[in-house]
Scaffold this motif. Structure first.
Motif, PDB file in Angstrom:
ATOM      1  N   MET A 155       6.576  -0.163   1.115  1.00 13.78           N
ATOM      2  CA  MET A 155       5.706   0.239   2.191  1.00 13.78           C
ATOM      3  C   MET A 155       5.405  -0.994   3.032  1.00 13.78           C
ATOM      4  SD  MET A 155       2.090   2.226   2.027  1.00 13.78           S
ATOM      5  CE  MET A 155       1.079   1.122   1.093  1.00 13.78           C
ATOM      6  N   PRO A 156       5.671  -0.962   4.324  1.00 19.48           N
ATOM      7  CA  PRO A 156       5.416  -2.132   5.162  1.00 19.48           C
ATOM      8  C   PRO A 156       3.920  -2.410   5.277  1.00 19.48           C
ATOM      9  CG  PRO A 156       6.234  -0.294   6.481  1.00 19.48           C
ATOM     10  CD  PRO A 156       6.271   0.136   5.056  1.00 19.48           C
ATOM     11  N   VAL A 157       3.583  -3.674   5.289  1.00 19.33           N
ATOM     12  CA  VAL A 157       2.189  -4.098   5.418  1.00 19.33           C
ATOM     13  C   VAL A 157       1.842  -4.137   6.905  1.00 19.33           C
ATOM     14  CG1 VAL A 157       0.537  -5.933   4.931  1.00 19.33           C
ATOM     15  CG2 VAL A 157       2.369  -5.452   3.301  1.00 19.33           C
ATOM     16  N   PRO A 158       0.749  -3.448   7.316  1.00 18.22           N
ATOM     17  CA  PRO A 158       0.369  -3.460   8.735  1.00 18.22           C
ATOM     18  C   PRO A 158       0.086  -4.879   9.230  1.00 18.22           C
ATOM     19  CG  PRO A 158      -0.875  -1.787   7.527  1.00 18.22           C
ATOM     20  CD  PRO A 158      -0.134  -2.608   6.508  1.00 18.22           C
ATOM     21  N   ASP A 159       0.366  -5.113  10.502  1.00 22.10           N
ATOM     22  CA  ASP A 159       0.172  -6.442  11.098  1.00 22.10           C
ATOM     23  C   ASP A 159      -1.257  -6.950  10.947  1.00 22.10           C
ATOM     24  OD1 ASP A 159       2.834  -6.577  11.820  1.00 22.10           O
ATOM     25  OD2 ASP A 159       2.479  -5.867  13.872  1.00 22.10           O
ATOM     26  N   PHE A 160      -2.249  -6.046  11.111  1.00 20.61           N
ATOM     27  CA  PHE A 160      -3.639  -6.501  11.002  1.00 20.61           C
ATOM     28  C   PHE A 160      -3.929  -7.035   9.615  1.00 20.61           C
ATOM     29  CE2 PHE A 160      -4.474  -2.385   9.074  1.00 20.61           C
ATOM     30  CZ  PHE A 160      -5.521  -2.635   8.204  1.00 20.61           C
ATOM     31  N   LEU A 161      -3.279  -6.467   8.597  1.00 23.62           N
ATOM     32  CA  LEU A 161      -3.502  -6.920   7.231  1.00 23.62           C
ATOM     33  C   LEU A 161      -2.791  -8.242   6.966  1.00 23.62           C
ATOM     34  CD1 LEU A 161      -4.994  -6.192   4.701  1.00 23.62           C
ATOM     35  CD2 LEU A 161      -3.095  -4.716   4.051  1.00 23.62           C
ATOM     36  N   LEU A 162      -1.619  -8.421   7.536  1.00 19.85           N
ATOM     37  CA  LEU A 162      -0.924  -9.708   7.409  1.00 19.85           C
ATOM     38  C   LEU A 162      -1.753 -10.830   8.031  1.00 19.85           C
ATOM     39  CD1 LEU A 162       2.737  -8.621   8.249  1.00 19.85           C
ATOM     40  CD2 LEU A 162       1.825  -9.248   6.001  1.00 19.85           C
ATOM     41  N   ALA A 163      -2.348 -10.565   9.199  1.00 20.50           N
ATOM     42  CA  ALA A 163      -3.194 -11.563   9.860  1.00 20.50           C
ATOM     43  C   ALA A 163      -4.426 -11.872   9.019  1.00 20.50           C
ATOM     44  CB  ALA A 163      -3.600 -11.077  11.251  1.00 20.50           C
ATOM     45  N   LEU A 164      -5.010 -10.842   8.429  1.00 20.18           N
ATOM     46  CA  LEU A 164      -6.186 -11.040   7.574  1.00 20.18           C
ATOM     47  C   LEU A 164      -5.830 -11.854   6.339  1.00 20.18           C
ATOM     48  CD1 LEU A 164      -9.161 -10.380   7.247  1.00 20.18           C
ATOM     49  CD2 LEU A 164      -8.496  -8.195   6.230  1.00 20.18           C
ATOM     50  N   ARG A 165      -4.665 -11.590   5.759  1.00 17.90           N
ATOM     51  CA  ARG A 165      -4.218 -12.345   4.577  1.00 17.90           C
ATOM     52  C   ARG A 165      -4.021 -13.826   4.912  1.00 17.90           C
ATOM     53  NH1 ARG A 165      -5.645 -10.577  -0.172  1.00 17.90           N
ATOM     54  NH2 ARG A 165      -5.083  -8.415  -0.497  1.00 17.90           N
ATOM     55  N   ASP A 166      -3.646 -14.145   6.158  1.00 18.55           N
ATOM     56  CA  ASP A 166      -3.523 -15.543   6.562  1.00 18.55           C
ATOM     57  C   ASP A 166      -4.845 -16.277   6.387  1.00 18.55           C
ATOM     58  OD1 ASP A 166      -0.846 -15.428   7.189  1.00 18.55           O
ATOM     59  OD2 ASP A 166      -1.179 -15.112   9.338  1.00 18.55           O
ATOM     60  N   HIS A 167      -5.954 -15.552   6.524  1.00 16.82           N
ATOM     61  CA  HIS A 167      -7.274 -16.157   6.410  1.00 16.82           C
ATOM     62  C   HIS A 167      -7.820 -16.158   4.987  1.00 16.82           C
ATOM     63  CE1 HIS A 167      -7.865 -16.657  10.688  1.00 16.82           C
ATOM     64  NE2 HIS A 167      -7.430 -15.424  10.865  1.00 16.82           N
ATOM     65  N   VAL A 168      -7.572 -15.087   4.232  1.00 20.14           N
ATOM     66  CA  VAL A 168      -8.197 -14.954   2.909  1.00 20.14           C
ATOM     67  C   VAL A 168      -7.245 -15.190   1.750  1.00 20.14           C
ATOM     68  CG1 VAL A 168      -9.973 -13.390   3.755  1.00 20.14           C
ATOM     69  CG2 VAL A 168      -7.873 -12.456   2.782  1.00 20.14           C
ATOM     70  N   GLY A 169      -6.000 -15.406   2.026  1.00 19.55           N
ATOM     71  CA  GLY A 169      -5.051 -15.614   0.938  1.00 19.55           C
ATOM     72  C   GLY A 169      -4.913 -14.365   0.087  1.00 19.55           C
ATOM     73  N   HIS A 170      -4.913 -14.549  -1.243  1.00 22.38           N
ATOM     74  CA  HIS A 170      -4.729 -13.434  -2.167  1.00 22.38           C
ATOM     75  C   HIS A 170      -6.050 -12.806  -2.596  1.00 22.38           C
ATOM     76  CE1 HIS A 170      -0.482 -14.206  -2.481  1.00 22.38           C
ATOM     77  NE2 HIS A 170      -0.674 -15.418  -2.953  1.00 22.38           N
ATOM     78  N   GLY A 171      -7.184 -13.246  -2.029  1.00 18.77           N
ATOM     79  CA  GLY A 171      -8.498 -12.740  -2.432  1.00 18.77           C
ATOM     80  C   GLY A 171      -8.615 -11.233  -2.329  1.00 18.77           C
ATOM     81  N   LEU A 172      -9.566 -10.678  -3.081  1.00 13.90           N
ATOM     82  CA  LEU A 172      -9.771  -9.239  -3.119  1.00 13.90           C
ATOM     83  C   LEU A 172     -10.229  -8.723  -1.759  1.00 13.90           C
ATOM     84  CD1 LEU A 172      -9.882  -6.685  -4.921  1.00 13.90           C
ATOM     85  CD2 LEU A 172     -12.291  -7.216  -5.314  1.00 13.90           C
ATOM     86  N   LEU A 173      -9.491  -7.754  -1.229  1.00 16.55           N
ATOM     87  CA  LEU A 173      -9.840  -7.115   0.041  1.00 16.55           C
ATOM     88  C   LEU A 173     -10.233  -5.665  -0.217  1.00 16.55           C
ATOM     89  CD1 LEU A 173      -7.036  -8.193   2.543  1.00 16.55           C
ATOM     90  CD2 LEU A 173      -9.394  -9.001   2.445  1.00 16.55           C
ATOM     91  N   PRO A 174     -11.407  -5.250   0.257  1.00 12.36           N
ATOM     92  CA  PRO A 174     -11.723  -3.827   0.211  1.00 12.36           C
ATOM     93  C   PRO A 174     -11.057  -3.146   1.410  1.00 12.36           C
ATOM     94  CG  PRO A 174     -13.605  -5.059   1.046  1.00 12.36           C
ATOM     95  CD  PRO A 174     -12.519  -6.065   0.725  1.00 12.36           C
ATOM     96  N   LEU A 175     -10.295  -2.092   1.148  1.00 11.28           N
ATOM     97  CA  LEU A 175      -9.567  -1.385   2.199  1.00 11.28           C
ATOM     98  C   LEU A 175      -9.812   0.110   2.088  1.00 11.28           C
ATOM     99  CD1 LEU A 175      -6.111  -3.207   1.916  1.00 11.28           C
ATOM    100  CD2 LEU A 175      -7.861  -3.561   3.672  1.00 11.28           C
TER     101      LEU A 175
END
Length: 156
Positions: free
Chosen positions: A1-21
């Motif tokens: 499943m492709p990762v949405p662009d907004f999530l890739l950008a968010l991961r650039d900031h938080v790394g592997h940390g837990l994200l509530p989605l």
């Protein structure tokens, strides 16, 4: 499943940390009661179609979009079936997420089953008493959507 662009950008900031989605799931029920499932390209498992709510997107519209992208079918949302916070999950790359899943009961209004996208290997209808091996959380979403109770299921 492709990762949405907004999530890739968010991961650039938080790394592997837990994200509530927020996730949406479409439990599509046919006129004869069969359940529409797709076999996911990322892990080969059968599941109800669904995905991640994008910024600014309404949940019911998101589930219509996700069902179309993953199955080629146009659906109409009938009702909210469940609202459940899932346990945290870690992907193989180390990304950690925790989904709040909104499952909707849907019915087909157009299109034709199509597994031609990059997220789906196969699209099929299954009788509710002959579902393939799936995760318990997907089976729970299906049960909640099939229930006669018009109120959505949630954990108290």
């Amino acid at each position: 499943m492709p990762v949405p662009d907004f999530l890739l950008a968010l991961r650039d900031h938080v790394g592997h940390g837990l994200l509530p989605l927020v996730g949406v799931t479409g439990v599509v029920i046919g006129e004869n009661g069969d359940i529409l499932l797709h076999r996911r390209a990322d892990d080969g498992r059968w599941a109800a179609p669904g995905g991640i709510l994008e910024p600014g997107e309404q949940p019911a519209r998101a589930v219509v979009r996700e069902v179309w992208e993953e199955t080629g079918l146009e659906v109409e949302v009938e009702r909210l079936a469940s609202v459940v916070g899932q346990e945290p999950h870690t992907y193989p790359n180390g990304d950690r997420v925790q989904f709040l899943d909104l499952a909707f009961r849907c019915r087909v209004v157009g299109g034709a089953p199509d597994a031609g996208g990059d997220e789906t290997l196969e699209v099929r209808w299954f009788p509710p008493d002959a579902l393939p091996d799936m995760s318990q959380r997907v089976l729970d979403r299906i049960a909640n959507a099939r229930a006669d109770d018009p109120a959505p299921y949630f954990v108290v």
